[in-house]
Scaffold this active site. Structure first.
Site: not given
Ligand code: PNW
Length: 462
Positions: A83, A127, A172, A303, A305, A369
């Site tokens: 991707r 992106h 996002e 995505n 995290y 992601e």
């Molecule tokens: C994502 N938040 O970013 C992006 O899609 C990527 O490009 C990035 O490198 C990756 O996650 C890691 O950060 C985010 O603050 C950045 O909630 C910030 C947030 C969420 C996703």
């Protein structure tokens, strides 16, 4: 849903998709080559004080010149899918007007290289690298930007559509709108609640217009997170008070349903309309927009995290990225976290996937992601990143548990293939399963990459 504990082997369904993800500005470099125009991230990163230590994407991983070597790495890992995103300012340097064929040439060659290596390209059209010229005319707060995105999508599709089948319109949009136009920690660095809600709507409109211009398998990628209280983050069965329930629902509406509901159902959550009405009004939402936004899509890209942990906190001012969050506290938990400071809670991925499959059964799910930054060390020719292996292991087990519980999860793409430009954090934070030495541009497979190669080989975890 309880993810199976580390140690037990799990096998994913036949045909499960394994891959890795990157984004144009984070890896390409070559910021001034072959007719590429400036983007909002060039401007932002070159403005002192915006990105840690003044880092920019001018060189990044030099992927623009090293894509053959990088595709070779992917093939060695056995990736089924890669991707990546196309840079709008390479392809339409001014954001509107003439298409730059040399910009398209790069992606043309990349796609051929991938197909030659047996890797399926997944293209993301946006992106975060908006052409600067469009920002100068109001950026995503200007409705016209959505139509220009539709034109750009059509131009990319015309060139690559004979070989690329899977298309993602946006990555996002919450981050684009609320970190870009509200908290201002991302490009273009503006701070206006009203503009953020306009940007959010125009991004959704752009998604719908692009979806109409594309054929094949269509996706929208969102940063989704289960919104929970601190107690629920540790134990999903924990009790919740009425005031905490209201806090959770309001943040869930802003972060998740603000995007899923218009795209999949053609409706906005009432809470979002009420908050947007108080911050600049709703005039930017025109009759017929929601029908354009609500295009049929095949895949919802997720995505993930970490969960979003909130609780009622009377008197608290609104969080900078969440207009309307007055009286809500964003909590941290006493659990291990990544170098980004994000808590490690794999069970959040299970509950998110199961909830999405229950609430939106019409769309297939794919994790576009998931991954983590850690303070890697190089030992000889190895990067023993056991913490990243444990993170990925835990989240894959959580994804597997969700499938067992009925979630329609089709695949998993790790963020990221390479260490890269981590937005406001610059190069300090390393998300790659492949290390990049920015001085020499040498790539080195981390232990996590070797581990992931094994996962792909056996379609599961030993
Ligand atoms: C994502 N938040 O970013 C992006 O899609 C990527 O490009 C990035 O490198 C990756 O996650 C890691 O950060 C985010 O603050 C950045 O909630 C910030 C947030 C969420 C996703």
């Amino acid at each position: 849903v309880e993810p199976s504990t580390q140690g037990h082997s799990v096998v994913f369904p036949d045909g499960f998709i394994w891959g890795a993800a990157t984004a144009s500005y984070q890896i390409e470099g070559a910021a001034r080559e072959d007719g590429r125009g400036p983007s909002i991230w060039d401007t932002f990163a070159r403005t002192p004080g915006r990105v840690a230590d003044g880092h920019t994407g001018d060189v990044a991983c030099d992927h623009y010149h090293r894509y053959r070597e990088d595709v070779g790495l992917m093939a060695g890992l056995g990736l089924g899918v890669y991707r990546f995103s196309t840079a709008w300012p390479r392809i339409v340097p001014d954001g509107s007007g003439p298409v730059n064929p040399r910009g398209l040439d790069f992606y043309d060659k990349l796609v051929d290289e991938l197909l030659g290596a047996g890797i399926t390209p997944y293209v993301t059209l946006y992106h975060w690298d908006l052409p600067q010229n469009l920002e100068d005319r109001g950026g995503w707060a200007n409705r016209d930007t959505a139509y220009r995105f539709g034109d750009y999508a059509q131009a990319v599709h015309a060139r690559l559509g004979d070989r690329v089948r899977t298309w993602t319109t946006l990555n996002e949009p919450w981050v684009s709108a609320f970190l870009g136009y509200c908290s201002g920690v991302h490009a273009p660095g503006r701070q206006s609640e009203a503009d953020a809600f306009k940007a959010s709507h125009h991004l959704l409109l752009a998604h719908g217009l692009a979806a109409q211009a594309l054929t094949g398998e269509l996706a929208l990628t969102l940063n989704l997170a289960p919104v929970v209280t601190p107690a629920q983050a540790l134990d999903p069965a924990a009790e919740i008070s009425d005031v905490d329930r209201e806090a959770v629902d309001r943040i869930d509406a802003l972060l998740n349903r603000q995007f899923i509901d218009p795209a999949l159902r053609g409706t906005y959550p009432p809470e979002v309309l009420e908050i947007a009405a108080r911050h600049g009004g709703l005039d930017h939402i025109k009759d017929g927009d929601l029908a354009i936004i609500n295009q049929p899509i095949d895949l919802l890209g997720i995505n993930y995290y970490n969960p979003c942990i909130v609780e009622a906190a009377p008197g608290t001012p609104a969080n900078e990225a969440y207009p309307g969050s007055e009286g809500i506290g964003f909590a941290s938990l006493d659990v291990p976290s990544t170098a980004m400071g994000w808590p490690i809670i794999p069970s959040g991925l299970s509950s998110l996937l199961v909830r999405l499959s229950q609430d939106y059964p019409e769309v297939g799910l794919i994790v576009t992601e998931n991954g983590a930054a850690f303070d890697d060390v190089v030992v000889g020719d190895r990067v023993p990143d056991a913490d990243r292996v444990a993170y990925l292991d835990g989240h894959l087990r959580a994804a597997h548990a969700a499938i067992e519980a009925g979630a329609d999860l089709r695949g998993y793409l790790v963020w990221s293939l390479l260490d890269n430009f981590e937005w406001a954090e610059g190069y300090h934070l390393r998300f790659g399963i492949v290390r990049v030495d920015y001085g020499t541009q040498r790539r080195l497979l981390k232990d996590s990459a070797l581990w992931y190669r094994g996962v792909i080989q056996r379609n599961g975890i030993a």
